[in-house]
Design a protein around this motif. Structure first.
Motif, PDB file in Angstrom:
ATOM      1  N   GLU A   1      35.221  70.320  16.951  1.00 46.15           N
ATOM      2  CA  GLU A   1      36.382  70.160  16.071  1.00 46.15           C
ATOM      3  C   GLU A   1      37.338  71.350  16.171  1.00 46.15           C
ATOM      4  N   LEU A   2      36.811  72.555  16.385  1.00 48.11           N
ATOM      5  CA  LEU A   2      37.693  73.707  16.596  1.00 48.11           C
ATOM      6  C   LEU A   2      38.473  73.558  17.904  1.00 48.11           C
ATOM      7  N   GLY A   3      37.844  72.937  18.903  1.00 47.91           N
ATOM      8  CA  GLY A   3      38.573  72.638  20.133  1.00 47.91           C
ATOM      9  C   GLY A   3      39.759  71.738  19.858  1.00 47.91           C
ATOM     10  N   HIS A   4      39.526  70.700  19.051  1.00 43.52           N
ATOM     11  CA  HIS A   4      40.633  69.836  18.618  1.00 43.52           C
ATOM     12  C   HIS A   4      41.720  70.662  17.927  1.00 43.52           C
ATOM     13  N   GLY A   5      41.293  71.509  16.999  1.00 45.35           N
ATOM     14  CA  GLY A   5      42.248  72.288  16.221  1.00 45.35           C
ATOM     15  C   GLY A   5      43.096  73.203  17.098  1.00 45.35           C
ATOM     16  N   VAL A   6      42.475  73.854  18.062  1.00 41.73           N
ATOM     17  CA  VAL A   6      43.206  74.716  18.990  1.00 41.73           C
ATOM     18  C   VAL A   6      44.211  73.887  19.785  1.00 41.73           C
ATOM     19  N   HIS A   7      43.769  72.738  20.263  1.00 38.63           N
ATOM     20  CA  HIS A   7      44.647  71.832  21.019  1.00 38.63           C
ATOM     21  C   HIS A   7      45.866  71.447  20.176  1.00 38.63           C
ATOM     22  N   GLN A   8      45.620  71.128  18.917  1.00 32.81           N
ATOM     23  CA  GLN A   8      46.700  70.704  18.031  1.00 32.81           C
ATOM     24  C   GLN A   8      47.689  71.827  17.758  1.00 32.81           C
ATOM     25  N   ILE A   9      47.182  73.056  17.627  1.00 35.90           N
ATOM     26  CA  ILE A   9      48.084  74.203  17.440  1.00 35.90           C
ATOM     27  C   ILE A   9      48.946  74.411  18.680  1.00 35.90           C
ATOM     28  N   LEU A  10      48.319  74.369  19.850  1.00 36.76           N
ATOM     29  CA  LEU A  10      49.054  74.605  21.095  1.00 36.76           C
ATOM     30  C   LEU A  10      50.102  73.525  21.354  1.00 36.76           C
ATOM     31  N   ALA A  11      49.804  72.284  20.958  1.00 35.70           N
ATOM     32  CA  ALA A  11      50.746  71.191  21.198  1.00 35.70           C
ATOM     33  C   ALA A  11      51.857  71.152  20.163  1.00 35.70           C
ATOM     34  N   GLY A  12      51.666  71.842  19.031  1.00 35.98           N
ATOM     35  CA  GLY A  12      52.613  71.789  17.930  1.00 35.98           C
ATOM     36  C   GLY A  12      54.054  72.109  18.279  1.00 35.98           C
ATOM     37  N   PRO A  13      54.328  73.128  19.112  1.00 39.26           N
ATOM     38  CA  PRO A  13      55.722  73.460  19.430  1.00 39.26           C
ATOM     39  C   PRO A  13      56.514  72.335  20.077  1.00 39.26           C
ATOM     40  N   ASN A  14      55.840  71.278  20.556  1.00 45.73           N
ATOM     41  CA  ASN A  14      56.563  70.136  21.111  1.00 45.73           C
ATOM     42  C   ASN A  14      57.274  69.322  20.042  1.00 45.73           C
ATOM     43  N   GLY A  15      56.960  69.593  18.766  1.00 42.92           N
ATOM     44  CA  GLY A  15      57.626  68.884  17.683  1.00 42.92           C
ATOM     45  C   GLY A  15      56.894  67.629  17.267  1.00 42.92           C
ATOM     46  N   ALA A  16      57.287  67.084  16.124  1.00 41.03           N
ATOM     47  CA  ALA A  16      56.585  65.951  15.540  1.00 41.03           C
ATOM     48  C   ALA A  16      56.581  64.719  16.431  1.00 41.03           C
ATOM     49  N   LEU A  17      57.585  64.558  17.276  1.00 39.80           N
ATOM     50  CA  LEU A  17      57.666  63.370  18.117  1.00 39.80           C
ATOM     51  C   LEU A  17      56.823  63.480  19.380  1.00 39.80           C
ATOM     52  N   MET A  18      56.572  64.689  19.856  1.00 41.46           N
ATOM     53  CA  MET A  18      55.899  64.837  21.146  1.00 41.46           C
ATOM     54  C   MET A  18      54.641  65.686  21.102  1.00 41.46           C
ATOM     55  N   ALA A  19      54.271  66.207  19.943  1.00 47.61           N
ATOM     56  CA  ALA A  19      53.020  66.960  19.834  1.00 47.61           C
ATOM     57  C   ALA A  19      51.793  66.060  19.927  1.00 47.61           C
ATOM     58  N   PRO A  20      51.803  64.851  19.314  1.00 45.70           N
ATOM     59  CA  PRO A  20      50.602  64.007  19.367  1.00 45.70           C
ATOM     60  C   PRO A  20      50.186  63.692  20.802  1.00 45.70           C
ATOM     61  N   THR A  21      48.896  63.875  21.077  1.00 42.13           N
ATOM     62  CA  THR A  21      48.346  63.683  22.410  1.00 42.13           C
ATOM     63  C   THR A  21      47.660  62.327  22.491  1.00 42.13           C
ATOM     64  N   PRO A  22      47.858  61.570  23.570  1.00 45.09           N
ATOM     65  CA  PRO A  22      47.118  60.310  23.726  1.00 45.09           C
ATOM     66  C   PRO A  22      45.623  60.545  23.601  1.00 45.09           C
TER      67      PRO A  22
END
Length: 620
Positions: free
Chosen positions: A410-431
């Protein structure tokens, strides 16, 4: 289009990742104060009101004018401004929806939490009707006009979002029908999903030899108890509890499968899983290759391993309650929270100081909720919330080695989500197919460190067996779940499925995947009913197998060519939803469309089983 807040909060794997144990001291609980002081905080109502007003203003500004305005000379600037405003609305709605969802997960039986979650969901759905037009109108704009508008530098930032959006064009309905589907969701899919969640949370399991009834989560944990009598009592108690609500679970399953069939038929999806493949931005052929590779490997993986385990237990076949049981010589000590934290942080730091720093934020802040509590959502998850906030992690930590691995996951998920965050609400979510990358990689790092530090051959053997079982649960079991869903949704197109038929399908796919060395007792036919993914996100489950095989291949690249790997790895995670899986894997020399990719991933599991077999031969 819908608010990002409406994304389901799902546990990683409920039963497969559960563990047994007693209450642990010093476990952290999250604080949702970064959002609101509580469900009655006036700021919550104020934010909903202002969001409603701004959503209506956005609709008035752009609805019915996009095609004409984008074709004008200043079309690129108009597109950029509209997307920026829309993204801001998504982020604001996501904060509200995330708060309500996390509050509900804290205690699904609390009537105030349930009402807040229901009311917020209804209001966000209502607000989303004012924004529904935006994606629909963007998709009707001529390709040449859109291409010209995206030539504007500010608009070009959103190119990945536009390209993903336009993949949905073949399945897009008229504005009125899309609005109807959205409006009806609160009283259809959302309502039935909530009924499932409430029913699961309120289930109580009576176990022979136990004082009083326990929650389903606690009973599932007992399936990993060292004592067979406890495991058997838990298995039989769970079966009885699920059977007591089997009419409800059957009705929910039939209703939601029909709801999906109606949507698929109107949209023109050719296959029961096509909408999931589209959402995952993965080709059906890639998923078919994965499923084929895993099912072909059943005899070499699960069948072989469970035959070995049955011999270790002195049985001709494992009983239902033995499949995930610890080995007789397994270490049953309780791992403190401090030791769990140290193990994960050390393994992350050994790979990259940046990875450890990002994971450390979850411990330094109240972003983790770890204790087991009545009414709390089962399993574990990392919820990304929105880029303007931060992720939250939910665990049900009970001090076993599997819990430590779940923490790493779950921490791996959390790190991934932090790193993807700068893409913004429309493009941060990962398939979903890529969303498991950092989580499974985090598990692998932690496992490899623990294995290297094993003090003796016995400990190493136990650890290898535990890892194999986790991998089988993540790959073999999830593909079996996917197969179960395909049967259910395909047959539902011809009519309702009875409880007996659902149980028969479940038993058939379970026997096929687990093999002859697992003896499924009467009562196991009801175990399909508690899997939340079947209800909350149909066909979600294959993403786990995709992620595990992907990480096995990635880790192989890391071991062969460690130089420069971290940089490419963080680039993959930071991309969020801006790139296709083929583009992200290319720097590592990997291609998910190549059948050899899946064979390589599965060979890692087979290699661990080979090592266990060699240890048995040496000992015997």
């Amino acid at each position: 289009m819908s608010f990002t807040a409406n994304r389901a909060i799902l546990p990683h794997e409920t039963a497969e990742r559960a563990s047994t144990g007693t209450a642990i001291e010093g476990l952290p609980e999250w604080s949702l104060g970064d959002f609101y002081a509580g469900p009655n905080d006036p700021a919550l109502a104020a934010d909903l009101a202002s969001l409603a007003e701004d959503s209506r203003r956005f609709e008035a500004e752009y609805k019915g004018t996009l095609a004409e305005r984008l074709a004008a000379p200043e079309g690129g600037a108009t597109l950029a401004a509209a997307l920026k405003a829309y993204e801001a609305l998504e982020d604001r709605a996501g904060r509200i929806g995330s708060y309500a969802g996390l509050l509900y997960a804290t205690d699904t039986t609390d009537p105030v939490h349930a009402k807040t979650y229901g009311d917020v969901s209804d209001k966000l759905t209502s607000l989303a009707t004012h924004l529904l037009f935006f994606g629909l109108e963007l998709n009707r704009i001529d390709d040449a006009v859109m291409a010209k508008a995206l030539g504007d530098p500010a608009a070009a930032h959103y190119r990945p979002f536009i390209e993903d959006l336009r993949k949905e064009r073949p399945y897009q309905l008229s504005d009125d029908l899309e609005r109807l589907f959205l409006d009806k969701s609160a009283s259809s899919r959302t309502a039935w999903t909530r009924l499932f969640d409430d029913t699961i949370a309120s289930l109580r399991v009576e176990m022979e030899g136990s004082e009083g009834k326990v929650t389903l989560e606690e009973a599932l944990n007992k399936l990993l108890d060292p004592k067979e009598a406890v495991r058997k009592a838990a298995s039989e108690g769970i079966a009885a509890s699920l059977k007591s609500e089997e009419r409800t679970f059957t009705l929910i399953t039939n209703t939601l499968a029909k709801d999906k069939e109606v949507s698929d038929r109107w949209r023109g999806f050719p296959d029961v899983a096509s909408s999931r493949h589209l959402a995952n931005r993965v080709e059906a052929e890639v998923v078919d290759a994965l499923v084929s590779a895993v099912t072909d490997a059943y005899p070499r993986l699960s069948h072989r391993y469970y035959a070995m385990k049955a011999k270790w237990f002195g049985k001709d076949a494992l009983d239902t309650w033995d499949r995930n049981a610890p080995l007789p010589e397994a270490d049953d000590r309780t791992i403190s929270w401090a030791d769990a934290k140290n193990t994960v942080m050390t393994s992350f730091g050994g790979f990259s100081p940046q990875l450890a720093e990002l994971a450390g934020r979850f411990f330094d802040n109240p972003w983790i909720d770890a204790p087991v509590r009545p009414g709390k959502a089962p399993g574990a998850f990392a919820h990304p919330t929105v880029p303007s906030a931060h992720p939250y992690v939910l665990l049900n930590y009970q001090g076993r080695s599997r819990d430590v691995m779940t923490l790493a996951h779950e921490l791996g998920h959390g790190v991934h989500q932090i790193l993807a965050g700068p893409n913004g609400a429309l493009m941060a979510p990962t398939p979903l197919t890529l969303a498991e990358t950092a989580s499974v990689f985090g598990e692998m790092l932690t496992f490899r460190q623990l294995l290297a530090e094993a003090p003796d051959a016995r400990t190493r053997r136990v650890m290898l067996a535990s890892k194999v079982e986790d991998m089988l649960n993540t790959v073999v079991r999830q593909i079996a779940f996917y197969t179960f869903e395909r049967h259910v949704h395909t047959e539902r197109r011809e009519g309702e499925l009875t409880t007996e038929r659902l149980g028969q399908i479940w038993m058939d796919v379970s026997r096929e995947s687990l093999g002859p060395s697992v003896r499924l007792q009467d009562g196991y036919e009801a175990f399909w009913a508690y899997i939340p993914h079947f209800i909350n996100a149909p066909f979600y489950v294959y993403a786990y197998a995709f992620g595990d095989c992907l990480v096995n291949s990635l880790y192989g690249v890391y071991e062969r060519e460690p130089a420069g790997f971290q940089e490419k790895y963080f680039a993959l995670l930071s991309a969020g939803g801006t790139k296709h899986h083929s583009e992200l894997l290319a720097p590592f020399g990997l291609d998910a469309r190549d059948p050899a990719f899946w064979t390589t991933g599965l060979s890692v599991i087979e290699g661990l089983i080979d090592e266990l077999a060699a240890a048995d031969s040496a000992a015997g």
